[in-house]
Design an enzyme around this catalytic site. Structure first.
Site, PDB file in Angstrom:
ATOM      1  N   GLU B  83      16.844  29.038  82.933  1.00  0.00           N
ATOM      2  CA  GLU B  83      17.400  30.354  82.624  1.00  0.00           C
ATOM      3  C   GLU B  83      16.613  30.974  81.472  1.00  0.00           C
ATOM      4  OE1 GLU B  83      21.422  28.559  81.917  1.00  0.00           O
ATOM      5  OE2 GLU B  83      21.370  29.937  80.225  1.00  0.00           O
ATOM      6  N   CYS B 115      22.670  26.303  84.410  1.00  0.00           N
ATOM      7  CA  CYS B 115      22.181  24.949  84.113  1.00  0.00           C
ATOM      8  C   CYS B 115      21.967  24.104  85.372  1.00  0.00           C
ATOM      9  CB  CYS B 115      23.148  24.244  83.171  1.00  0.00           C
ATOM     10  SG  CYS B 115      23.345  25.102  81.604  1.00  0.00           S
ATOM     11  N   HIS B 238      25.876  16.612  83.573  1.00  0.00           N
ATOM     12  CA  HIS B 238      25.431  17.710  82.703  1.00  0.00           C
ATOM     13  C   HIS B 238      26.107  17.585  81.334  1.00  0.00           C
ATOM     14  CE1 HIS B 238      24.136  21.519  81.256  1.00  0.00           C
ATOM     15  NE2 HIS B 238      25.362  21.996  81.194  1.00  0.00           N
TER      16      HIS B 238
END
Lengths: 134, 350
Positions: B83, B115, B238
């Site tokens: 990003e 993400c 994550h």
């Protein structure tokens, strides 16, 4: 650097792509038409290992236009293991730690941004050789 | 079998990159709360003035190539998930492909899914290799995350990521035996065009955002491959902070011994599209043949990709061919908030 100039030199800047002379078998960087060692036509493209050592260096506190944001930084003559000498910035290094003979390796980094709207110029710099796992 | 590649696919090379600067959480707390706030991480990785997602992707890609020891002209796609692409229009993928010598017969594009962009590229690459369209695909997740000064996310918005070279399972150091995705339209974190910093929906980003996708994606995977948490040697999810992944993995039934190797967020912060992937590189650095790994990414907006991975005998040959993830974590240089402001271009006048 013009967009066309950047485009023409992209391989040598991104990855140290040079040549090997087919006659005297020496490494040539940057690539050119004629071998600077034996004056014969230069040979096929060859990517240099990127390893070498600092031959000489200087610390830049007054930077030329376009590099002001990066000051202070160091510029070095790097003697590559294959023979050619290149001029490049050193990066990821403490300025006081640099010394002649320091082992370095090539990394591709941002050389400069041509303003907020211009192209971003990438190219080779050198950093102290990183210790690898084994 | 539906939803799976026709030919088995694996990771033939992997490589990490983490920049060398670190901003301790105590510095952010000092500037914005007089030291009263407790940082959710010890410190975060900060890129140098000459680094961006393209340069960091190039180094990770070179590490993946060094491990795989294949001819880069055989790579059929170079896909970068991020990003923080340096250009809004012009692919990071072509810069990386040119630098590693994968040009010209390759696809090169950028992926965007907050993400999850890196694991999205990984799944697409599995499809490309697994259908026979590609011998090799390079999938990268890399970010130089932007944290608004004074915002809670400033503590964790880090920099780093990883590159994975996918290829035939018989050449793999780790075979991806199964993958799945789990997405919904959940607006928990976003950035509009031409704005510099993302916005987020505070606690909404936890549940239904993070937990609402990571946990069911992991459960579905374990149902599909008929495993239980104790069957895995390693788990990595994550890592936006320490609390979220630890809570999710505990809730699923995993133990600290299983997540130790892959939990890097206390040292480098949240590397966004690189977060779960760089954790996987740290696992592969110490993995042994036959071990199993569960990886679950998360991207806001929102969704998770889950991967069931088995390490092969080849892993030992490649681990030492490039710098290990902890080599990058250990080469740390701490900076203060003022240098951070300068390095990240946050000075209003310069």
């Amino acid at each position: 650097m013009s967009v066309a100039g950047a485009w023409r030199t992209r391989r040598q800047r991104y990855a140290l792509v040079g040549e090997i002379c087919p006659d005297c078998h020496r490494h040539i960087f940057p690539p050119r038409d004629v071998c600077p060692h034996c004056s014969q036509p230069a040979g096929p493209l060859h990517t240099l290992s990127g390893r070498g050592e600092v031959y000489s260096f200087t610390r830049m506190h007054h930077a030329p236009k376009g590099f002001e944001q990066q000051r202070p930084y160091a510029v070095a003559l790097v003697k590559l293991d294959e023979g050619p000498m290149v001029t490049a910035q050193l990066t990821d290094v403490d300025l006081q730690e640099i010394h002649i003979g320091m082992r370095v390796e090539m990394v591709t980094r941002k050389l400069k941004e041509e303003g907020e709207e211009g192209q971003i110029l990438y190219g080779y710099k050198f950093r102290p050789l990183m210790a690898t796992g084994d | 079998m539906l939803n799976q590649p026709a030919f088995p696919v694996g990771i033939v090379g992997y490589g990490a990159y983490i920049p060398r600067y670190r901003l301790p959480g105590s510095e952010i707390s000092r500037v914005w709360s007089g030291g009263a706030e407790r940082s959710p991480v010890k410190e975060k990785a900060v890129p140098g003035l000459d680094e961006d997602t393209a340069t960091m992707s190039i180094e990770a890609a070179r590490n993946a190539l060094a491990r795989a020891a294949i001819d880069p002209t055989h790579i059929r796609a170079v896909w970068v998930g991020s990003e923080s692409h340096p250009y809004a229009v012009k692919p990071t993928g072509t810069i990386v492909a040119e630098a590693i010598g994968a040009i010209p017969a390759t696809q090169a594009a950028d992926w965007q899914f907050a993400c999850k962009a890196g694991t999205e590229a990984l799944q697409a690459g599995m499809g490309f290799v697994g259908s026979g369209m590609a011998a090799y695909v390079l999938a990268i997740g890399m970010d130089t995350a932007q944290g608004r000064p004074g915002d809670a996310l400033e503590y964790t918005a880090g920099a780093g990521g990883a590159a994975f070279l996918l290829g035939p399972a018989e050449e793999a150091v780790a075979v991806v035996e199964r993958s799945l995705s789990y997405v919904s339209d959940t607006t928990d974190f976003w950035r509009r065009p031409a704005t510099h910093y993302p916005s987020h929906a505070e606690r909404f980003s936890g549940d239904p955002g993070y937990f609402g996708h990571v946990v069911p994606a992991a459960r579905r995977m374990m149902e599909l491959v008929d495993t239980a948490p104790q069957d895995y040697d390693h788990v990595v999810v994550h890592q936006p902070n320490v609390k979220f992944p630890v809570r999710a993995m505990s809730q699923l039934g995993f133990t600290p011994a299983q997540w130790r190797a892959g939990l890097l967020v206390p040292e480098i912060g949240n590397t966004y599209a690189g977060s779960a992937l760089v954790g996987l590189t740290a696992i592969l650095d110490e993995a042994e043949p036959g071990q199993t790994i569960l990886m679950v990414s998360y991207g806001s907006g929102a969704g998770s990709d889950a991967f069931h991975i088995r390490v092969t005998e080849r892993i030992r040959e490649v681990q030492g061919r490039a710098p290990r993830t902890w080599d990058y974590i250990r080469r740390r240089v701490a900076i203060d908030y003022a240098l951070y402001v300068r390095y990240r271009g946050k000075l209003a006048a310069r």
